[in-house]
Design a protein around this motif. Structure first.
Motif, PDB file in Angstrom:
ATOM      1  N   VAL A  59     -74.913 -24.332  77.643  1.00 24.34           N
ATOM      2  CA  VAL A  59     -74.233 -24.876  77.153  1.00 24.34           C
ATOM      3  C   VAL A  59     -74.373 -26.174  76.110  1.00 24.34           C
ATOM      4  CG1 VAL A  59     -73.163 -26.827  78.654  1.00 24.34           C
ATOM      5  CG2 VAL A  59     -71.411 -25.863  77.050  1.00 24.34           C
ATOM      6  N   ARG A  60     -75.649 -26.970  76.593  1.00 18.88           N
ATOM      7  CA  ARG A  60     -76.238 -27.822  76.102  1.00 18.88           C
ATOM      8  C   ARG A  60     -76.856 -27.642  74.792  1.00 18.88           C
ATOM      9  NH1 ARG A  60     -78.373 -30.243  81.466  1.00 18.88           N
ATOM     10  NH2 ARG A  60     -76.865 -31.799  82.010  1.00 18.88           N
ATOM     11  N   ASN A  61     -77.348 -26.231  74.776  1.00 16.27           N
ATOM     12  CA  ASN A  61     -78.304 -25.889  73.572  1.00 16.27           C
ATOM     13  C   ASN A  61     -77.605 -25.115  72.523  1.00 16.27           C
ATOM     14  OD1 ASN A  61     -77.994 -23.023  74.472  1.00 16.27           O
ATOM     15  ND2 ASN A  61     -80.113 -23.090  75.675  1.00 16.27           N
ATOM     16  N   GLY A  62     -76.117 -25.095  72.756  1.00 17.17           N
ATOM     17  CA  GLY A  62     -75.203 -24.648  71.867  1.00 17.17           C
ATOM     18  C   GLY A  62     -75.121 -23.120  71.934  1.00 17.17           C
ATOM     19  N   SER A  63     -75.278 -22.641  73.145  1.00 17.99           N
ATOM     20  CA  SER A  63     -75.271 -21.107  73.240  1.00 17.99           C
ATOM     21  C   SER A  63     -73.866 -20.589  73.379  1.00 17.99           C
ATOM     22  CB  SER A  63     -76.063 -20.575  74.430  1.00 17.99           C
ATOM     23  OG  SER A  63     -77.494 -20.879  74.494  1.00 17.99           O
ATOM     24  N   VAL A  64     -72.741 -21.385  73.559  1.00 23.09           N
ATOM     25  CA  VAL A  64     -71.404 -21.070  73.757  1.00 23.09           C
ATOM     26  C   VAL A  64     -70.880 -21.344  72.209  1.00 23.09           C
ATOM     27  CG1 VAL A  64     -69.083 -21.486  74.662  1.00 23.09           C
ATOM     28  CG2 VAL A  64     -71.074 -21.995  76.172  1.00 23.09           C
ATOM     29  N   VAL A  65     -70.924 -20.155  71.515  1.00 21.20           N
ATOM     30  CA  VAL A  65     -70.691 -20.128  69.966  1.00 21.20           C
ATOM     31  C   VAL A  65     -69.086 -19.993  69.693  1.00 21.20           C
ATOM     32  CG1 VAL A  65     -73.064 -19.371  69.449  1.00 21.20           C
ATOM     33  CG2 VAL A  65     -71.179 -17.608  69.814  1.00 21.20           C
ATOM     34  N   ASP A  66     -68.527 -19.443  70.804  1.00 23.39           N
ATOM     35  CA  ASP A  66     -66.946 -19.331  70.527  1.00 23.39           C
ATOM     36  C   ASP A  66     -66.129 -19.819  71.836  1.00 23.39           C
ATOM     37  OD1 ASP A  66     -64.536 -19.059  69.037  1.00 23.39           O
ATOM     38  OD2 ASP A  66     -64.518 -17.105  69.419  1.00 23.39           O
ATOM     39  N   LEU A  67     -65.178 -20.670  71.860  1.00 17.97           N
ATOM     40  CA  LEU A  67     -64.556 -20.591  72.945  1.00 17.97           C
ATOM     41  C   LEU A  67     -62.944 -20.918  72.846  1.00 17.97           C
ATOM     42  CD1 LEU A  67     -65.404 -22.652  76.271  1.00 17.97           C
ATOM     43  CD2 LEU A  67     -63.370 -23.093  75.340  1.00 17.97           C
ATOM     44  N   GLN A  68     -61.991 -20.072  72.988  1.00 19.59           N
ATOM     45  CA  GLN A  68     -60.678 -20.269  72.885  1.00 19.59           C
ATOM     46  C   GLN A  68     -59.813 -20.336  74.001  1.00 19.59           C
ATOM     47  OE1 GLN A  68     -59.686 -20.021  69.584  1.00 19.59           O
ATOM     48  NE2 GLN A  68     -61.995 -19.350  68.656  1.00 19.59           N
ATOM     49  N   ILE A  69     -59.089 -21.440  74.142  1.00 20.35           N
ATOM     50  CA  ILE A  69     -58.319 -21.654  75.363  1.00 20.35           C
ATOM     51  C   ILE A  69     -57.009 -21.340  75.047  1.00 20.35           C
ATOM     52  CG2 ILE A  69     -57.373 -23.417  77.176  1.00 20.35           C
ATOM     53  CD1 ILE A  69     -60.287 -24.944  76.961  1.00 20.35           C
ATOM     54  N   ALA A  70     -56.030 -20.572  75.896  1.00 22.47           N
ATOM     55  CA  ALA A  70     -54.894 -20.263  75.873  1.00 22.47           C
ATOM     56  C   ALA A  70     -54.190 -20.225  77.226  1.00 22.47           C
ATOM     57  CB  ALA A  70     -54.625 -18.680  75.356  1.00 22.47           C
ATOM     58  N   PRO A  71     -52.944 -20.110  77.283  1.00 26.17           N
ATOM     59  CA  PRO A  71     -52.137 -20.189  78.875  1.00 26.17           C
ATOM     60  C   PRO A  71     -52.840 -19.165  79.733  1.00 26.17           C
ATOM     61  CG  PRO A  71     -50.545 -20.495  77.030  1.00 26.17           C
ATOM     62  CD  PRO A  71     -51.860 -20.311  76.399  1.00 26.17           C
ATOM     63  N   GLY A  72     -53.463 -19.578  80.690  1.00 24.26           N
ATOM     64  CA  GLY A  72     -53.931 -18.778  81.723  1.00 24.26           C
ATOM     65  C   GLY A  72     -55.208 -18.257  81.346  1.00 24.26           C
ATOM     66  N   ALA A  73     -55.993 -18.401  80.151  1.00 26.72           N
ATOM     67  CA  ALA A  73     -56.939 -17.594  80.026  1.00 26.72           C
ATOM     68  C   ALA A  73     -58.084 -18.246  79.000  1.00 26.72           C
ATOM     69  CB  ALA A  73     -56.750 -16.186  79.547  1.00 26.72           C
ATOM     70  N   VAL A  74     -59.229 -17.920  79.243  1.00 25.90           N
ATOM     71  CA  VAL A  74     -60.105 -18.462  78.219  1.00 25.90           C
ATOM     72  C   VAL A  74     -60.927 -17.206  77.608  1.00 25.90           C
ATOM     73  CG1 VAL A  74     -62.340 -20.005  77.691  1.00 25.90           C
ATOM     74  CG2 VAL A  74     -60.564 -20.688  79.406  1.00 25.90           C
ATOM     75  N   MET A  75     -61.425 -17.279  76.218  1.00 20.94           N
ATOM     76  CA  MET A  75     -61.897 -16.164  75.774  1.00 20.94           C
ATOM     77  C   MET A  75     -63.152 -17.019  75.131  1.00 20.94           C
ATOM     78  SD  MET A  75     -59.956 -13.847  76.298  1.00 20.94           S
ATOM     79  CE  MET A  75     -60.772 -12.257  75.659  1.00 20.94           C
ATOM     80  N   ALA A  76     -64.299 -16.416  75.059  1.00 19.19           N
ATOM     81  CA  ALA A  76     -65.673 -16.822  74.868  1.00 19.19           C
ATOM     82  C   ALA A  76     -66.536 -15.930  74.194  1.00 19.19           C
ATOM     83  CB  ALA A  76     -66.180 -17.934  75.836  1.00 19.19           C
ATOM     84  N   MET A  77     -67.602 -16.553  73.608  1.00 16.42           N
ATOM     85  CA  MET A  77     -68.770 -15.420  73.349  1.00 16.42           C
ATOM     86  C   MET A  77     -69.908 -16.608  73.353  1.00 16.42           C
ATOM     87  SD  MET A  77     -67.692 -13.271  70.021  1.00 16.42           S
ATOM     88  CE  MET A  77     -66.594 -14.421  68.930  1.00 16.42           C
ATOM     89  N   VAL A  78     -70.948 -15.950  74.141  1.00 16.51           N
ATOM     90  CA  VAL A  78     -72.109 -16.854  74.317  1.00 16.51           C
ATOM     91  C   VAL A  78     -73.344 -16.096  74.059  1.00 16.51           C
ATOM     92  CG1 VAL A  78     -73.769 -17.733  76.205  1.00 16.51           C
ATOM     93  CG2 VAL A  78     -71.140 -17.773  76.516  1.00 16.51           C
ATOM     94  N   SER A  79     -74.099 -16.675  73.134  1.00 12.46           N
ATOM     95  CA  SER A  79     -75.297 -16.090  72.720  1.00 12.46           C
ATOM     96  C   SER A  79     -76.579 -16.168  73.762  1.00 12.46           C
ATOM     97  CB  SER A  79     -76.119 -16.938  71.432  1.00 12.46           C
ATOM     98  OG  SER A  79     -77.276 -16.678  71.140  1.00 12.46           O
TER      99      SER A  79
END
Length: 257
Positions: free
Chosen positions: A73-93
């Motif tokens: 997470v420090r090196n910027g690998s989490v390139v997308d993070l979306q928080i919604a009720p009850g769920a988190v959608m994410a993309m990691v490089s």
């Protein structure tokens, strides 16, 4: 890892470039990425972000995988993070661009009711709540390991498209830390994630304030005797002060001395 071997190591810069290309393609399809950006080594700096990260680190279930997640997470690998009720959608490089879903259970109704009851009257405003400015007692109550607002491992489920067979891979760990960083910016997302209304925590305090604003205190209202003595006019019995003053002016005009 495929059936026989791990993927070759891909440098961070190459992974990030590859991820940016894929995100650019997704943007053309209408997806707006929301990357996690960490300034320095400290992942979270506010009460809510730090409390989320502290909660993760208190559980032995996560202790082996969390360090790699911090690096990602420090090196910027989490390139997308979306928080919604009850769920988190994410993309990691990583060696590829991996997709993740983290499901977080709603706070049980009885537990949330107890939290709100125990904090009633101790949180005066929404600003104070979201900034995490309240007493140590309220902080301890909200952060309590078993009865507070933050989830335990049993309340978190995750799926990952990466080839790591571990129950929680480093990519998921990075996403979980990314949630803490995101709560620094938008603490209200925690309440949405756990499917509770943060206004409940200040509802009783708000009701108390509303009752005090219904009208001026009795000691602030001048009675007819006070007005008569102050302005040297006679007040008609039961008349409103303004109406009596108007009648007095009219009589002075029609009966000049």
């Amino acid at each position: 890892m495929d059936e026989f071997r791990w993927h070759d190591y891909v440098p961070v810069a190459s992974r990030r470039l590859q991820a940016m290309r894929e995100l650019a393609a997704l943007k053309k399809k209408g997806h707006q990425a929301s990357p996690v950006v960490i300034d320095g080594r400290k992942i979270a700096r506010t009460f809510w972000g730090e409390a989320w990260c502290d909660n993760l680190e208190r559980y032995s279930d996560y202790e082996n995988r969390l360090p790699r997640g911090r690096t990602y997470v420090r090196n910027g690998s989490v390139v997308d993070l979306q928080i919604a009720p009850g769920a988190v959608m994410a993309m990691v490089s990583g060696s590829d661009l991996y997709r993740f879903e983290v499901k977080v259970a709603a706070v049980p109704k009885a537990r949330w009711t107890a939290v709100c009851r125990d904090c009633a009257g101790a949180i005066d405003s929404l600003v104070e709540l979201l900034q995490g400015r309240f007493s140590q007692g309220v902080m301890a109550r909200i952060c309590h390991e078993k009865t507070g607002l933050f989830p335990s491992p049993a309340e978190i489920e995750f799926t990952c498209s990466c080839p790591d067979w571990a129950s929680m891979c480093k990519h998921v760990a990075a996403v979980l830390y990314g949630i803490g960083a995101r709560l620094d910016e938008k603490p209200d997302l925690l309440f949405a994630l756990r499917k509770v209304d943060h206004q409940d925590l200040i509802a009783r305090a708000g009701k108390g304030l509303a009752q005090t604003r219904n009208g001026p205190k009795a000691g602030k209202i001048l009675d007819a005797g006070d007005l008569s003595e102050m302005f040297g006019i006679e007040m008609a019995q039961g008349a409103k002060p303004r109406a009596a003053a108007v009648r007095k002016k009219r009589s002075m005009r029609t009966n000049p001395r």
